[in-house]
Scaffold this motif. Structure first.
Motif, short mmCIF file in Angstrom:
data_model
loop_
_atom_site.label_atom_id
_atom_site.label_comp_id
_atom_site.label_asym_id
_atom_site.label_seq_id
_atom_site.Cartn_x
_atom_site.Cartn_y
_atom_site.Cartn_z
N ILE A 27 -6.07 10.88 -6.74
CA ILE A 27 -6.36 9.59 -7.38
C ILE A 27 -5.42 8.51 -6.85
N TYR A 28 -4.13 8.82 -6.81
CA TYR A 28 -3.18 7.84 -6.27
C TYR A 28 -3.57 7.45 -4.84
N CYS A 29 -3.89 8.47 -4.02
CA CYS A 29 -4.27 8.19 -2.63
C CYS A 29 -5.53 7.32 -2.59
N GLU B 41 12.02 4.50 -9.02
CA GLU B 41 11.59 5.21 -10.24
C GLU B 41 10.22 5.86 -10.06
N PHE B 42 9.64 5.69 -8.86
CA PHE B 42 8.27 6.16 -8.60
C PHE B 42 8.05 7.62 -9.01
N SER B 43 8.91 8.52 -8.53
CA SER B 43 8.71 9.95 -8.83
C SER B 43 9.09 10.28 -10.26
N PRO C 7 4.76 1.78 2.70
CA PRO C 7 5.93 2.65 2.80
C PRO C 7 5.57 4.13 2.76
N GLY C 8 6.42 4.92 3.39
CA GLY C 8 6.43 6.37 3.17
C GLY C 8 7.36 6.64 1.99
N GLN C 9 8.26 7.59 2.18
CA GLN C 9 9.10 8.03 1.06
C GLN C 9 10.25 7.03 0.76
N VAL D 66 8.46 8.34 -12.75
CA VAL D 66 7.23 7.96 -13.47
C VAL D 66 6.16 9.03 -13.25
N ARG D 67 6.04 9.48 -11.99
CA ARG D 67 5.02 10.50 -11.68
C ARG D 67 5.17 11.72 -12.58
N PHE D 68 6.42 12.16 -12.78
CA PHE D 68 6.67 13.37 -13.56
C PHE D 68 7.04 13.06 -15.02
N GLY E 192 0.85 -1.19 0.00
CA GLY E 192 0.00 0.00 0.00
C GLY E 192 0.88 1.23 0.00
N SER E 193 0.55 2.19 0.85
CA SER E 193 1.35 3.42 0.95
C SER E 193 0.81 4.27 2.10
N ILE E 194 1.66 5.13 2.64
CA ILE E 194 1.16 6.17 3.53
C ILE E 194 0.03 6.95 2.83
N ALA E 195 0.12 7.01 1.50
CA ALA E 195 -0.89 7.74 0.72
C ALA E 195 -2.28 7.12 0.86
N GLY E 196 -2.34 5.83 1.20
CA GLY E 196 -3.63 5.16 1.39
C GLY E 196 -4.23 5.45 2.74
N ALA F 48 4.55 12.18 8.35
CA ALA F 48 3.23 12.06 7.73
C ALA F 48 3.45 12.18 6.23
N ALA F 49 2.36 12.02 5.44
CA ALA F 49 2.55 12.00 3.98
C ALA F 49 3.32 13.23 3.50
N THR F 50 3.00 14.37 4.04
CA THR F 50 3.66 15.60 3.55
C THR F 50 4.43 16.34 4.64
N PRO G 30 -4.67 11.07 2.66
CA PRO G 30 -4.73 11.73 1.36
C PRO G 30 -4.03 13.09 1.39
N TYR G 31 -3.36 13.43 0.29
CA TYR G 31 -2.66 14.73 0.26
C TYR G 31 -2.99 15.49 -1.02
N VAL G 32 -2.71 16.78 -0.99
CA VAL G 32 -2.99 17.67 -2.12
C VAL G 32 -2.16 17.25 -3.33
C1 8X3 Z 1 4.29 6.88 -2.36
C2 8X3 Z 1 4.39 7.79 -1.22
O1 8X3 Z 1 3.41 9.90 -0.27
O2 8X3 Z 1 4.77 10.08 -2.28
O3 8X3 Z 1 3.26 5.98 -2.20
O4 8X3 Z 1 2.56 9.21 -2.40
S1 8X3 Z 1 3.74 9.31 -1.57
#
Ligand code: 8X3
Ligand code: NDP
Length: 266
Positions: A165-167, A202-204, A196-198, A206-208, A152-156, A258-260, A159-161
């Protein structure tokens, strides 16, 4: 550990990041007798990883790299049907494949990005779980046995700004995981959630959409976790004795609360 000897482990999203590290970590922890099924879209990377693992630990670990786009439901179903006999008795499923696209906020979220995230992170994970679970449930005279480890993720949880959708996809994974743990309570299948948190992968990138400088800015002044850190916990959970369920784990680097909320060195 001996507890992993003879196991067959399926890892989705094994071509990079946490999935790749998890493949190495299983092989290093149980080099004598292990079967690894590695899936992702990038088959060349999977083959290279298989070669590198084999070079490191030898041929006590049997590895099957399989090209699979988890967001295509029919491909997920036929993937399990086509597994060779030697790899069919899956003991551990690591549902790791996943991605994030962009940082758009409503009403600017692209339908395409939204659909890709849900099809991969949610529908793909559920389809794979439903394809593999019957194999686990058939074991031990129908008593079942096996591990489903959902990333999963801390994002689950929070939720953050710019991540709605990812959250939402990761919250869906969390709900699915928790329902399933209750539904399978009589079956000796361990349902394990690792959030996981941060983590720098390649996650970021891919995001960008491949923009490395934007990806690097996410981690500026921080010391993110490494994919190996998460892999260690995944393999730890799989390696506990059968009666121990590492049910629900949240992992942060030391600068994250926390997420952010990050402490950044200026
Ligand atoms: C990845 C962590 O908080 O960048 O799941 O979305 S976050
Ligand atoms: P990476 O981008 O490094 O790895 C993602 C993996 O998922 C790749 O192997 C990729 O393989 C695979 N994947 C993506 N789309 C598909 C698809 N359609 N079909 C099959 N495989 C796919 O990122 P991470 O290692 O960080 O991500 C792994 C998991 O961890 C994800 O579920 C992510 O949400 C989660 N996570 C990550 C965090 C982080 O900060 N990095 C924090 C919390 C959770 P390929 O492109 O070859 O198909």
């Amino acid at each position: 550990t001996k507890r992993l000897e003879g196991k067959t482990v399926l890892i989705t999203g094994a071509s990079s990041g946490i999935g790749r590290s998890t493949a190495f970590e299983f092989a290093r922890t149980s080099p004598k007798d292990l079967r690894l099924i590695l899936t992702a879209r990038r088959i060349d990377s999977l083959r290279q990883i298989a070669t590198d693992i084999q070079q490191e630990v030898g041929d006590g670990v049997k590895i099957l790299p399989v090209q699979l786009d988890i967001s295509v439901p029919d491909d997920v179903r036929s993937f399990v049907d086509k597994l060779p006999d030697e790899f069919i008795e899956i003991d551990v499923l690591v549902n790791n494949a996943g991605l994030v696209k962009g940082v758009a906020k409503a009403p600017e979220i692209s339908e395409e990005d939204m659909n890709i995230m849900f099809a991969t992170n949610v529908t793909g994970l559920i389809n794979m779980t439903q394809a593999v679970l019957p194999i686990m449930l058939k074991r031990n005279n129908g008593e079942g046995a096996g591990d489903i480890i959902n990333i999963g993720s801390i994002a689950g949880r929070e939720p953050y700004v710019g991540g709605s959708i990812y959250c939402a996809t990761k919250a869906a994974v969390r709900s699915f995981t928790e329902s399933m743990r209750k539904e399978l309570i009589s079956k000796r299948v361990r349902v394990i959630s690792i959030d996981p948190g941060q983590v720098e992968t390649e996650f970021s990138v891919v995001r960008f959409g491949g923009d490395k400088s934007k990806a690097d800015a996410v981690y500026a002044g921080c010391e993110p976790l490494t994919p190996d850190d998460i892999a260690e916990v995944i393999v730890f959970a799989a390696g506990r004795r059968e009666n121990v369920v590492v049910a629900d784990t949240l992992l942060f680097p030391n600068h994250q609360a926390a997420a952010t909320i990050m402490h950044r060195k200026s």
